[in-house]
Design an enzyme around this catalytic site. Structure first.
Site, PDB file in Angstrom:
ATOM      1  CE  LYS A  27      -1.498   1.669   4.004  1.00 44.56           C
ATOM      2  NZ  LYS A  27      -1.402   3.078   4.461  1.00 44.56           N
ATOM      3  CG  ASN A  28       2.280   2.833   3.509  1.00 43.63           C
ATOM      4  OD1 ASN A  28       1.134   3.191   3.225  1.00 43.63           O
ATOM      5  ND2 ASN A  28       2.678   2.636   4.752  1.00 43.63           N
ATOM      6  CB  CYS A 123      -4.431  11.007  11.906  1.00 41.87           C
ATOM      7  SG  CYS A 123      -2.866  10.171  12.076  1.00 41.87           S
ATOM      8  NE  ARG A 128       1.050  10.389  10.291  1.00 40.61           N
ATOM      9  CZ  ARG A 128       0.568   9.458   9.487  1.00 40.61           C
ATOM     10  NH1 ARG A 128      -0.620   8.936   9.734  1.00 40.61           N
ATOM     11  NH2 ARG A 128       1.245   9.051   8.450  1.00 40.61           N
ATOM     12  CG  ASP A 312       3.439   1.499   9.375  1.00 38.03           C
ATOM     13  OD1 ASP A 312       3.027   2.318  10.212  1.00 38.03           O
ATOM     14  OD2 ASP A 312       3.623   1.783   8.168  1.00 38.03           O
ATOM     15  NE  ARG A 404      -7.015   4.677   5.727  1.00 35.80           N
ATOM     16  CZ  ARG A 404      -6.368   5.713   6.218  1.00 35.80           C
ATOM     17  NH1 ARG A 404      -6.677   6.166   7.421  1.00 35.80           N
ATOM     18  NH2 ARG A 404      -5.424   6.308   5.530  1.00 35.80           N
TER      19      ARG A 404
HETATM   20  C1  EPZ Z   1       4.650   6.922   6.280  1.00 32.85           C
HETATM   21  O1  EPZ Z   1       3.948   8.030   6.837  1.00 32.85           O
HETATM   22  C2  EPZ Z   1       3.646   5.788   6.193  1.00 32.85           C
HETATM   23  N1  EPZ Z   1       2.557   6.181   5.326  1.00 32.85           N
HETATM   24  C3  EPZ Z   1       3.155   5.432   7.585  1.00 32.85           C
HETATM   25  O2  EPZ Z   1       2.282   4.321   7.479  1.00 32.85           O
HETATM   26  C4  EPZ Z   1       4.362   5.044   8.444  1.00 32.85           C
HETATM   27  O3  EPZ Z   1       3.930   4.780   9.767  1.00 32.85           O
HETATM   28  C5  EPZ Z   1       5.381   6.184   8.449  1.00 32.85           C
HETATM   29  O4  EPZ Z   1       5.745   6.523   7.087  1.00 32.85           O
HETATM   30  C6  EPZ Z   1       6.652   5.846   9.189  1.00 32.85           C
HETATM   31  O5  EPZ Z   1       7.248   4.718   8.634  1.00 32.85           O
HETATM   32  C7  EPZ Z   1       2.701   6.095   4.017  1.00 32.85           C
HETATM   33  O6  EPZ Z   1       3.718   5.689   3.484  1.00 32.85           O
HETATM   34  C8  EPZ Z   1       1.526   6.466   3.168  1.00 32.85           C
HETATM   35  P1  EPZ Z   1       6.960  10.250   8.125  1.00 32.85           P
HETATM   36  P2  EPZ Z   1       4.560   9.500   6.763  1.00 32.85           P
HETATM   37  O7  EPZ Z   1       6.838  11.535   7.387  1.00 32.85           O
HETATM   38  O8  EPZ Z   1       5.262   9.686   5.484  1.00 32.85           O
HETATM   39  C9  EPZ Z   1       7.409  13.563  11.535  1.00 32.85           C
HETATM   40  C10 EPZ Z   1       0.272   3.138   7.813  1.00 32.85           C
HETATM   41  O9  EPZ Z   1      -0.261   2.601   8.816  1.00 32.85           O
HETATM   42  N2  EPZ Z   1       7.230  14.561  10.480  1.00 32.85           N
HETATM   43  O10 EPZ Z   1       8.106   9.365   7.836  1.00 32.85           O
HETATM   44  O11 EPZ Z   1       3.484  10.446   7.123  1.00 32.85           O
HETATM   45  C11 EPZ Z   1       6.164  12.751  11.788  1.00 32.85           C
HETATM   46  O12 EPZ Z   1       5.255  13.415  12.628  1.00 32.85           O
HETATM   47  C12 EPZ Z   1       0.896   4.507   7.901  1.00 32.85           C
HETATM   48  O13 EPZ Z   1       0.299   2.599   6.693  1.00 32.85           O
HETATM   49  C13 EPZ Z   1       7.371  15.906  10.760  1.00 32.85           C
HETATM   50  O14 EPZ Z   1       7.641  16.294  11.894  1.00 32.85           O
HETATM   51  O15 EPZ Z   1       5.607   9.416   7.960  1.00 32.85           O
HETATM   52  C14 EPZ Z   1       6.732  11.494  12.389  1.00 32.85           C
HETATM   53  O16 EPZ Z   1       7.005  11.706  13.748  1.00 32.85           O
HETATM   54  C15 EPZ Z   1       0.692   5.125   9.237  1.00 32.85           C
HETATM   55  N3  EPZ Z   1       7.197  16.814   9.747  1.00 32.85           N
HETATM   56  C16 EPZ Z   1       8.054  11.323  11.643  1.00 32.85           C
HETATM   57  O17 EPZ Z   1       8.350  12.613  11.105  1.00 32.85           O
HETATM   58  C17 EPZ Z   1       6.901  16.433   8.466  1.00 32.85           C
HETATM   59  O18 EPZ Z   1       6.760  17.304   7.597  1.00 32.85           O
HETATM   60  C18 EPZ Z   1       8.050  10.309  10.501  1.00 32.85           C
HETATM   61  O19 EPZ Z   1       6.923  10.554   9.664  1.00 32.85           O
HETATM   62  C19 EPZ Z   1       6.765  15.058   8.179  1.00 32.85           C
HETATM   63  C20 EPZ Z   1       6.948  14.136   9.199  1.00 32.85           C
END
Ligand code: EPZ
Length: 425
Positions: A27-28, A123, A128, A312, A404
């Site tokens: 999915k991701n 969320c 996030r 995840d 989802r």
């Molecule tokens: C991706 O989310 C995945 N989603 C998530 O899967 C997964 O948990 C996550 O990566 C971590 O591996 C998809 O790929 C669609 P990040 P993403 O940006 O890209 C902080 C699932 O269940 N951050 O790597 O949103 C953030 O808050 C989902 O399938 C900022 O501070 O994750 C987090 O603490 C849930 N500012 C950390 O970075 C930003 O602009 C990592 O988030 C972006 C992120």
């Protein structure tokens, strides 16, 4: 599967799983790959895309931007994307359903020099923010304003290359900026980038479309912008989280499964952690064989960016630990509020205490079935795992979270001996 399902899942626990489960496409990986369809007017064909609520939502989002999205095989797993961008706004009604909608921002901006994308907001698993996406695009020449809950982005002169050093790795920000950089003017360097296998898959597809990217698979990506990308055919990688989840299902029921298409090289720290806990994973020419050795032992885990233990997989692993011998400490470092499955597991007889970012899991001899509900998708599949191991009957409510991200979960498990069925709501 386009509306929110009120279905429930009923599980009668205590059956050993054995047989084969075909792992779906990730999915991701599929979501950013679909967004990459905005980068060319030619046809992008993606195969092995899972049929899930989230891929359907991404299809709807792209369609309203003007991209024709068609499922061109009967199984629905091959998507054809193509067409001109006719609308550069991603509306709140779609973005609120799926945060990954933010991935259209970079492609829209670099193609049309403007984009208006609803801010995703918080969320269930945490606040996030998307500040890293926005700051990176600003460094590439975008002018960004926040207005009425929307990101208004413009790039009157087009986007240009930049050296962007992420303060921490972000999967989504890396993906957004890689896509934008492919068509930006000049060279972009992304340092301290995320290097999850889904990002590598996106880069491989972009290269097939004519992009110039080096450092793929590392935390430093160098992208030299080109004038245009062309069509391509790309097969999505197998879902490493689904793979790990079914590995936990085999282990928790004392069974043995062949996970067809599963890849050891994408599991990162999961393989080692499960091995220490007593779960053997071996690679075969067609996938992975998983079986539990003797008993399960408590082993600590800490979530980290890839190749560390994935956030995840945290909920699923915690279920395994809840019936292991001894105690384990499970620490969540990526999202601040990702322990909502804990009270539900405790209602099923688990002994888990949360202290800030960590949870102490003291193994119990068995779990007991109960009605439970989930607040996010990985939490909901963890309750399914708990139900498989529990004595008695478990009803998992709020199944739309599961829909989802896990394709045909009840069919896949039932085919391997689980007593599981969907009760239409
Ligand atoms: C991706 O989310 C995945 N989603 C998530 O899967 C997964 O948990 C996550 O990566 C971590 O591996 C998809 O790929 C669609 P990040 P993403 O940006 O890209 C902080 C699932 O269940 N951050 O790597 O949103 C953030 O808050 C989902 O399938 C900022 O501070 O994750 C987090 O603490 C849930 N500012 C950390 O970075 C930003 O602009 C990592 O988030 C972006 C992120």
């Amino acid at each position: 599967m386009t509306t929110m399902s009120m279905d429930r899942i009923r599980i009668r626990g205590g059956h050993r799983l054995s047989g084969e489960i075909a792992i779906s496409g990730a999915k991701n990986a599929s979501l950013p790959l679909m967004a990459a369809g905005l980068l060319t007017e030619e046809r992008l064909v993606l195969s092995r895309v899972p049929v899930l609520a989230d891929t359907t939502t991404m299809g709807q989002l792209l369609a309203q931007h003007g991209i024709a999205v068609e499922r061109i095989t009967n199984d629905g797993h091959t998507l054809s994307l193509g067409g001109a961008i006719t609308n550069t706004e991603a509306p709140y009604d779609i973005v609120r359903k799926m945060r990954a909608s933010i991935l259209v921002l970079g492609p829209l901006l670099v193609r049309t020099r403007q984009a208006r994308v609803s801010l995703p907001g918080g969320c269930a698993i945490g606040t996030r923010p998307v500040d890293l996406h926005l700051k990176g695009l600003e460094q590439m020449g975008a002018v960004i304003e926040l207005d009425g809950g929307y990101v208004n982005a413009r790039a009157p002169q087009g986007l240009h290359g930049a050296t962007i050093v992420f303060p921490m790795p972000s999967v989504g920000a890396t993906e957004n900026l890689v896509m934008a950089a492919c068509l930006a003017d000049g060279r972009t360097v992304l340092a301290n980038a995320a290097r999850e296998p889904e990002i590598t898959d996106l880069c491989d597809c972009l290269v097939a479309m004519g992009a110039q990217i080096s450092g793929i698979g590392t935390d430093r990506l160098t992208i030299d912008g080109v004038h245009a990308l062309h069509g391509a055919h790309h097969e999505v990688i197998a879902d490493r989280i689904e793979t790990g989840t079914y590995a936990c299902a085999a282990a928790i029921t004392g069974g043995a499964l062949h996970l067809a298409g599963g890849r050891m090289d994408h599991l990162g720290a999961v393989t080692r952690t499960l091995a220490e806990a007593g779960v053997e994973i071996t690679e075969t020419p067609t996938g992975l064989d998983v079986r539990r050795m003797n008993g399960l032992h408590g082993v600590d885990a800490i979530t980290e960016p890839y190749p560390g233990f994935p956030t995840d997989m945290q909920a699923q692993y915690m279920v395994l630990m809840s019936v292991a011998e001894g105690a384990s400490l499970v620490t969540e470092t990526i999202f601040e509020n990702r322990f909502m499955h804990v009270p539900e597991l405790n209602r099923m007889g688990a002994n888990i205490n949360v202290h800030g970012k960590s949870a102490i899991v003291r193994g119990v001899p068995y779990l007991s079935g109960a009605p439970v509900m989930a607040t996010d998708l990985r939490a909901s599949v963890s309750l399914v795992l708990a139900g498989l191991a529990a004595r008695g009957e478990t009803i998992v409510n709020e199944v739309y979270h599961l829909d989802r991200g896990f394709e045909a979960v009840e069919q896949k498990l039932a085919a391997c001996g689980a007593d599981i069925e969907r009760i239409p709501g």
